[in-house]
Design an enzyme around this catalytic site. Structure first.
Site, mmCIF file in Angstrom:
data_model
loop_
_atom_site.group_PDB
_atom_site.id
_atom_site.type_symbol
_atom_site.label_atom_id
_atom_site.label_comp_id
_atom_site.label_asym_id
_atom_site.label_seq_id
_atom_site.Cartn_x
_atom_site.Cartn_y
_atom_site.Cartn_z
ATOM 1 N N GLY A 13 0.793 -1.225 0.000
ATOM 2 C CA GLY A 13 0.000 0.000 0.000
ATOM 3 C C GLY A 13 0.826 1.275 0.000
ATOM 4 C CB ILE A 14 0.338 4.438 1.890
ATOM 5 C CG1 ILE A 14 -1.053 4.799 1.351
ATOM 6 C CG2 ILE A 14 1.155 5.688 2.184
ATOM 7 C CD1 ILE A 14 -1.943 5.529 2.355
ATOM 8 N N GLY A 84 -0.377 0.753 10.023
ATOM 9 C CA GLY A 84 -1.703 1.084 10.554
ATOM 10 C C GLY A 84 -2.718 0.020 10.196
ATOM 11 C CB THR A 86 -9.416 0.118 9.882
ATOM 12 O OG1 THR A 86 -9.385 -0.840 8.818
ATOM 13 C CG2 THR A 86 -8.895 1.441 9.369
ATOM 14 C CG ASP A 88 -13.527 0.842 10.330
ATOM 15 O OD1 ASP A 88 -12.542 1.158 11.017
ATOM 16 O OD2 ASP A 88 -13.669 1.174 9.133
ATOM 17 C CD GLN A 141 -16.070 8.376 8.050
ATOM 18 O OE1 GLN A 141 -17.252 8.613 8.327
ATOM 19 N NE2 GLN A 141 -15.512 8.809 6.922
ATOM 20 C CE1 TYR A 147 -6.744 4.082 10.573
ATOM 21 C CE2 TYR A 147 -8.115 5.943 9.956
ATOM 22 C CZ TYR A 147 -7.030 5.134 9.719
ATOM 23 O OH TYR A 147 -6.222 5.364 8.627
HETATM 24 N N1 LIG Z 1 -5.534 3.890 2.514
HETATM 25 C C1 LIG Z 1 -6.064 5.008 2.942
HETATM 26 O O1 LIG Z 1 -7.026 5.540 2.350
HETATM 27 C C2 LIG Z 1 -5.518 5.720 4.133
HETATM 28 C C3 LIG Z 1 -6.050 6.973 4.456
HETATM 29 C C4 LIG Z 1 -5.538 7.656 5.534
HETATM 30 C C5 LIG Z 1 -4.508 7.101 6.275
HETATM 31 N N2 LIG Z 1 -4.019 5.883 5.944
HETATM 32 C C6 LIG Z 1 -2.938 5.357 6.753
HETATM 33 O O2 LIG Z 1 -1.826 5.071 5.922
HETATM 34 C C7 LIG Z 1 -1.087 3.964 6.455
HETATM 35 C C8 LIG Z 1 -0.948 2.896 5.397
HETATM 36 O O3 LIG Z 1 -2.250 2.478 4.997
HETATM 37 P P1 LIG Z 1 -2.480 1.463 3.783
HETATM 38 O O4 LIG Z 1 -3.816 1.754 3.253
HETATM 39 O O5 LIG Z 1 -1.307 1.457 2.896
HETATM 40 O O6 LIG Z 1 -2.555 0.069 4.597
HETATM 41 P P2 LIG Z 1 -2.397 -1.423 4.082
HETATM 42 O O7 LIG Z 1 -2.448 -1.497 2.586
HETATM 43 O O8 LIG Z 1 -3.395 -2.205 4.876
HETATM 44 O O9 LIG Z 1 -0.899 -1.814 4.535
HETATM 45 C C9 LIG Z 1 -0.595 -1.760 5.900
HETATM 46 C C10 LIG Z 1 0.869 -2.072 6.139
HETATM 47 O O10 LIG Z 1 1.090 -1.939 7.543
HETATM 48 C C11 LIG Z 1 1.653 -3.159 8.038
HETATM 49 N N3 LIG Z 1 1.244 -3.378 9.410
HETATM 50 C C12 LIG Z 1 -0.005 -3.539 9.908
HETATM 51 N N4 LIG Z 1 0.044 -3.749 11.226
HETATM 52 C C13 LIG Z 1 1.353 -3.715 11.578
HETATM 53 C C14 LIG Z 1 2.056 -3.885 12.785
HETATM 54 N N5 LIG Z 1 1.438 -4.145 13.945
HETATM 55 N N6 LIG Z 1 3.413 -3.809 12.762
HETATM 56 C C15 LIG Z 1 4.070 -3.550 11.607
HETATM 57 N N7 LIG Z 1 3.462 -3.383 10.427
HETATM 58 C C16 LIG Z 1 2.120 -3.470 10.424
HETATM 59 C C17 LIG Z 1 1.164 -4.227 7.087
HETATM 60 O O11 LIG Z 1 1.975 -5.382 7.175
HETATM 61 P P3 LIG Z 1 1.435 -6.806 6.587
HETATM 62 O O12 LIG Z 1 1.599 -6.700 5.095
HETATM 63 O O13 LIG Z 1 2.359 -7.806 7.205
HETATM 64 O O14 LIG Z 1 0.019 -6.955 7.001
HETATM 65 C C18 LIG Z 1 1.258 -3.479 5.766
HETATM 66 O O15 LIG Z 1 2.606 -3.488 5.303
HETATM 67 C C19 LIG Z 1 -1.860 3.512 7.697
HETATM 68 O O16 LIG Z 1 -1.311 4.121 8.830
HETATM 69 C C20 LIG Z 1 -3.254 4.047 7.439
HETATM 70 O O17 LIG Z 1 -3.959 4.212 8.629
HETATM 71 C C21 LIG Z 1 -4.498 5.174 4.889
#
Ligand SMILES: NC(=O)c1ccc[n+]([C@@H]2O[C@H](COP(=O)([O-])OP(=O)(O)OC[C@H]3O[C@@H](n4cnc5c(N)ncnc54)[C@H](OP(=O)(O)O)[C@@H]3O)[C@@H](O)[C@H]2O)c1
Length: 240
Positions: A13-14, A84, A86, A88, A141, A147
């Site tokens: 992801g991000i 991060g 969620t 929810d 939200q 969250y």
């Molecule tokens: N996507 C959005 O629209 C959005 C919007 C606002 C903020 N954010 C924030 O941006 C960040 C990235 O989001 P994303 O959408 O890219 O998420 P994502 O696609 O779900 O990827 C999450 C990443 O975080 C890792 N992770 C989760 N729990 C962890 C833990 N306890 N220790 C270490 N790594 C952990 C996951 O590892 P695994 O691959 O091993 O699971 C994965 O690499 C988050 O903080 C999220 O809250 C996202």
């Protein structure tokens, strides 16, 4: 020597886009993940970026990982707290476990990794920390008290730590992404997502690269006058 960067949750992801962008900017990047080894190995194979597995919400594991990286590559100078999750549910259906998991992973991880790296950055008189918050930490939200509290906490944490780091050349900033097209957002039901996109003035979801660009700006060597700020990257959805 390339500066050493750790991106938590940097394999998908991000976070994956951030890891790749920092690598392109000449950083030596280590990307962490929690449990999806298959995705992490595929990411490593594709990019050559080193990956490390630990729970960023766990203090001891975080300290051990930071020490391991420092022993191998030198002290971490750039830290991106991106991990991060969620969980929810409206408050009446939210369990204490859901609350704890989200607070520990999103906010506790910032404490754990900053605690493990901050003194080293201060001693080196250089450091760049970027914490990934959220539009939902700014605006709230429905169904996300856990969250929104964690992400809102990140914004306060950032401003407080920035005050401790400024005189040592250690900057601490946050990015508040809007809705970005990743697995996390793909989990939102399509009808809900459609309504969300309709509210984004730019007319589309964000791309992971939109956020990575912000991280590169905030972690540049010459970005030392930017600290304690929150950069909103949300297509105009929330002007804060
Ligand atoms: N996507 C959005 O629209 C959005 C919007 C606002 C903020 N954010 C924030 O941006 C960040 C990235 O989001 P994303 O959408 O890219 O998420 P994502 O696609 O779900 O990827 C999450 C990443 O975080 C890792 N992770 C989760 N729990 C962890 C833990 N306890 N220790 C270490 N790594 C952990 C996951 O590892 P695994 O691959 O091993 O699971 C994965 O690499 C988050 O903080 C999220 O809250 C996202």
């Amino acid at each position: 020597m390339a500066r050493v960067a750790l991106v938590t949750g940097g394999t998908r992801g991000i976070g994956a886009a951030i890891s790749i962008a920092l690598q392109k900017a000449g950083r030596l990047v280590v990307a962490s993940y929690a449990g999806n080894t298959e995705a992490a190995e595929a990411f490593h194979k594709e990019t050559g970026i080193e990956v490390i597995k630990f729970d960023a919400g766990n203090y001891d594991q975080s300290v051990a990982a930071v020490n391991e990286i420092a022993a191998k590559h030198g002290a971490i100078e750039i830290l991106v707290n991106n991990a991060g999750i969620t969980r929810d549910a409206v408050l009446s259906k939210q369990s204490r476990e859901m609350w704890d998991a989200v607070i520990d992973t999103n906010l506790g991880s910032c404490f754990n990794l900053c605690k493990a790296t901050f003194d080293g950055m201060k001693a080196a008189k250089f450091g760049r920390i970027v914490n990934i918050g959220s539009i939902n930490g700014q605006a709230g939200q429905y169904g996300q008290v856990n969250y929104a509290a964690a992400k809102s906490g990140i914004h306060g944490f950032t401003k407080a730590l920035a005050q401790e780091g400024a005189r040592y050349g250690v900057t601490v900033n946050a990015i508040a992404p809007g809705y970005v097209d990743t697995d996390m957002v793909r989990a939102v039901p399509p009808d809900v997502l459609e309504k969300i996109i309709a509210k984004i003035p730019r007319g589309r979801l964000g791309k992971a690269d939109d956020i990575a660009r912000g991280v590169c700006f905030l972690t540049a060597d010459d970005a030392d006058f930017v600290t304690g700020s929150t950069l909103s990257i949300n297509g105009g959805q929330h002007m804060y």
